[in-house]
Design a protein around this motif. Structure first.
Motif, mmCIF file in Angstrom:
data_model
loop_
_atom_site.group_PDB
_atom_site.id
_atom_site.type_symbol
_atom_site.label_atom_id
_atom_site.label_comp_id
_atom_site.label_asym_id
_atom_site.label_seq_id
_atom_site.Cartn_x
_atom_site.Cartn_y
_atom_site.Cartn_z
ATOM 1 N N THR A 87 0.829 -1.209 0.000
ATOM 2 C CA THR A 87 0.000 0.000 0.000
ATOM 3 C C THR A 87 0.860 1.254 0.000
ATOM 4 O OG1 THR A 87 -1.824 -1.106 1.142
ATOM 5 C CG2 THR A 87 -1.733 1.292 1.295
ATOM 6 N N PHE A 88 1.867 1.272 0.858
ATOM 7 C CA PHE A 88 2.714 2.460 0.939
ATOM 8 C C PHE A 88 3.620 2.587 -0.288
ATOM 9 C CE2 PHE A 88 1.610 2.238 5.500
ATOM 10 C CZ PHE A 88 1.185 3.548 5.673
ATOM 11 N N LEU A 89 3.987 1.464 -0.891
ATOM 12 C CA LEU A 89 4.729 1.542 -2.148
ATOM 13 C C LEU A 89 3.884 2.223 -3.220
ATOM 14 C CD1 LEU A 89 6.947 0.873 -4.194
ATOM 15 C CD2 LEU A 89 5.895 -1.392 -4.457
ATOM 16 N N PHE A 91 1.432 4.347 -2.762
ATOM 17 C CA PHE A 91 1.332 5.766 -2.424
ATOM 18 C C PHE A 91 2.613 6.512 -2.832
ATOM 19 C CE2 PHE A 91 -2.004 4.874 0.986
ATOM 20 C CZ PHE A 91 -3.022 5.436 0.233
ATOM 21 N N ALA A 92 3.778 5.916 -2.519
ATOM 22 C CA ALA A 92 5.051 6.566 -2.841
ATOM 23 C C ALA A 92 5.224 6.705 -4.352
ATOM 24 C CB ALA A 92 6.212 5.762 -2.245
ATOM 25 N N ALA A 93 4.870 5.643 -5.091
ATOM 26 C CA ALA A 93 5.026 5.662 -6.548
ATOM 27 C C ALA A 93 4.075 6.665 -7.188
ATOM 28 C CB ALA A 93 4.785 4.263 -7.112
ATOM 29 N N PHE A 94 2.819 6.648 -6.756
ATOM 30 C CA PHE A 94 1.835 7.566 -7.336
ATOM 31 C C PHE A 94 2.212 9.014 -7.046
ATOM 32 C CE2 PHE A 94 -0.765 4.043 -8.296
ATOM 33 C CZ PHE A 94 -1.798 4.481 -9.119
ATOM 34 N N ASN A 290 10.053 -2.213 0.457
ATOM 35 C CA ASN A 290 10.360 -1.044 1.294
ATOM 36 C C ASN A 290 11.434 -0.162 0.663
ATOM 37 O OD1 ASN A 290 8.543 -2.142 3.083
ATOM 38 N ND2 ASN A 290 10.079 -2.945 4.484
ATOM 39 N N GLN A 291 12.468 -0.805 0.125
ATOM 40 C CA GLN A 291 13.558 -0.032 -0.477
ATOM 41 C C GLN A 291 13.107 0.646 -1.775
ATOM 42 O OE1 GLN A 291 13.797 -3.141 0.662
ATOM 43 N NE2 GLN A 291 15.281 -3.003 2.337
ATOM 44 N N VAL A 292 12.253 -0.035 -2.551
ATOM 45 C CA VAL A 292 11.736 0.560 -3.788
ATOM 46 C C VAL A 292 10.909 1.805 -3.470
ATOM 47 C CG1 VAL A 292 10.165 0.200 -5.740
ATOM 48 C CG2 VAL A 292 11.780 -1.596 -5.084
ATOM 49 N N ALA A 293 10.075 1.722 -2.428
ATOM 50 C CA ALA A 293 9.283 2.885 -2.016
ATOM 51 C C ALA A 293 10.196 4.049 -1.625
ATOM 52 C CB ALA A 293 8.372 2.516 -0.843
ATOM 53 N N ALA A 294 11.296 3.728 -0.943
ATOM 54 C CA ALA A 294 12.242 4.773 -0.536
ATOM 55 C C ALA A 294 12.851 5.459 -1.756
ATOM 56 C CB ALA A 294 13.333 4.162 0.342
ATOM 57 N N ILE A 295 13.158 4.682 -2.814
ATOM 58 C CA ILE A 295 13.728 5.263 -4.037
ATOM 59 C C ILE A 295 12.750 6.254 -4.654
ATOM 60 C CG2 ILE A 295 14.451 4.773 -6.396
ATOM 61 C CD1 ILE A 295 16.556 4.106 -4.362
#
Length: 474
Positions: A87-89, A91-94, A290-295
């Motif tokens: 879910t957070f990935l 949100f981060a990507a969008f 998690n790391q992809v979301a951080a990127i």
């Protein structure tokens, strides 16, 4: 036909909202916990993959644990919690891609490609083919999967519409090739790596056969997609999504004139570098969601700075972008609620045990196809590739030994069943993609079902071919 009758006919053809569909599946799953006897396999730790796997000899029936109406609604909440990382990935990507869009970098990039196409119409065909090959090959490594590509779906849809195609073509040239590549799984550590470790095979062995699978499946996908795309371009009324308003995705004349400034080029370069870093981290550093979301978050900040935005403007734009991903993010959690209900009702292992009981008494060739059907159905219940491997491979491996099937073939069957049906089942990411780009599920299924039917026949042919040559760990 009158206007009213046309309206009624249209409503009949359309499926209900995705949340309605998922809720109905959750209700049916809860009812099943009252009907199907509860059962359990014992889980043991596999030190090779550091995961809990099934002991195939340990199945036993236990007292029924039906999931009541209240527990069913709680399962939806638990599903959202379990899917929090995805879910957070999303949100981060969008948020990141929305910020990219607001800088004008996306419009400028699309305008550049479209303008080149107008000068040379064959450019669009070449662009699509090359793009699909790259995405399929990349997807086969496991470093590009649905979690990463879905955020880019609206961009591909906008590009597709600008090139004279439709939204389905946009999805078909982006998300579908990734799914095909992921299912072909040349060196996918999350599926092949886990499955071969459990089956005690050399990791990534049998690569040559899987490369052949990738070539054939990618070629078929390109031919199928380009045939549909060509038909739509010649006659837009034949589009399966004709009549749906895609004005939000249309690049108008003003946007088509967006200049590709130095800042916008630098912004796109930053995104490209970010994607490359994701790939490197996933391959060599064992990164995951998690790391992809951080990127994505890092790219957002850097792009904001490149465009000389204030901290407040970056934050406000990211917050606006969150709203674009709410539906997609919630779908992941609600769909996960189905697995929560089945798990709490302790009927998943019973279903698996019943299927295994049937497969053990079939001939080698029939068992191979039966195992393929079983894996496709299991993928509806366990959409996670590595999670499904941990559940099914400890069972499929001894069955393969029992019917004198090479274990490599059992891994291939798992790979096919886990991968290709992700394009079909409503518990997969394709439902999220359709919701994002406003493709009604009924119309998506009209496109994907014939495609998947041929895919299944090709899978069966590859499995029977593997049996014929006794495909093994070479």
């Amino acid at each position: 036909m009158s206007v009213n009758s046309e309206s009624v006919a249209k409503k009949i053809k359309e499926l209900p909202h995705i949340f309605v569909i998922l809720f109905c599946v959750i209700v049916l799953s809860a009812i099943a916990t009252y009907i199907i006897p509860a059962g359990q396999y014992t889980r043991v730790m596999d030190e090779g993959i550091k995961r809990m796997v099934i002991d195939p000899t340990s199945f036993r029936y236990i007292p029924n644990t039906p999931v009541g109406p209240f527990a069913m609604f709680v399962a939806i909440e638990l599903g959202l919690i379990e899917a929090a990382n995805i879910t957070f990935l999303i949100f981060a990507a969008f948020s990141c891609l929305y910020l990219m869009e607001k800088t004008g970098a996306v419009d400028a990039s699309i305008a550049l490609m479209v303008n080149k196409t107008k000068k040379n119409p064959k450019f669009s065909i070449g662009l699509i083919v090359v793009l699909m090959i790259i995405l399929a090959v990349w997807g086969s490594t496991g470093t590009l999967s649905y979690e990463e590509i879905i955020a880019f779906a609206p961009i591909f849809v906008a590009l597709s519409i600008a090139l004279g195609y439709d939204a389905i073509t946009g999805v078909a040239i982006s998300v579908v090739p990734v799914g095909i590549g992921f299912a072909s799984a040349t060196v996918n550590p999350f599926t092949i790596g886990v499955a071969q470790t459990i089956a005690e095979l050399p990791v990534f062995s049998g690569l040559g056969y899987r490369c052949a699978v990738l070539v054939v499946m990618t070629t078929f996908t390109i031919v199928y997609v380009m045939r549909y795309a060509s038909m739509v371009k010649k006659d837009p009324s034949k589009s399966l999504v004709s009549g749906i308003d895609y004005s939000d995705f249309t690049i108008d004349d003003a946007r088509m004139s967006t200049p590709f400034t130095f800042q916008r080029k630098l912004s796109m370069l930053t995104l490209f570098v970010g994607v490359c870093v994701m790939g490197y981290g996933l391959i060599f550093l064992k990164w995951y969601i998690n790391q992809v979301a951080a990127i994505f978050m890092i790219v957002s900040v850097i792009v904001g700075i490149i465009n000389r935005w204030s901290a407040n403007r970056i934050a406000n734009t990211l917050c606006e972008g969150l709203s674009k991903g709410v539906l997609a993010a919630l779908i992941v959690g609600v769909a996960r609620g189905i697995l929560v209900v089945i798990t709490q009702g302790n009927i998943l292992d019973t279903i698996i045990h019943s299927c295994v009981g049937v497969l053990q008494h079939l001939s080698l060739h029939v068992s191979a196809i039966g195992m393929l059907v079983f894996q496709n159905l299991l993928n509806f219940l366990i959409p996670s590739g590595s999670g499904q491997a941990a559940v099914s491979m400890p069972i499929m491996t001894p069955i393969a030994d029992l019917i004198h099937m090479n274990r490599q073939i059992a891994v291939l069957i798992f790979q096919f069943g886990d991968g290709f049906s992700n394009l079909l089942w409503p518990t997969s990411f394709m439902v999220i993609v359709c919701a994002m780009v406003r493709i009604p599920l009924s119309r998506y299924y009209r496109w994907i079902i014939p495609f998947y039917a041929i895919c299944f026949l090709l899978q069966a042919a590859f499995i029977l071919g593997a049996v014929a040559i006794n495909y093994g760990p070479f």
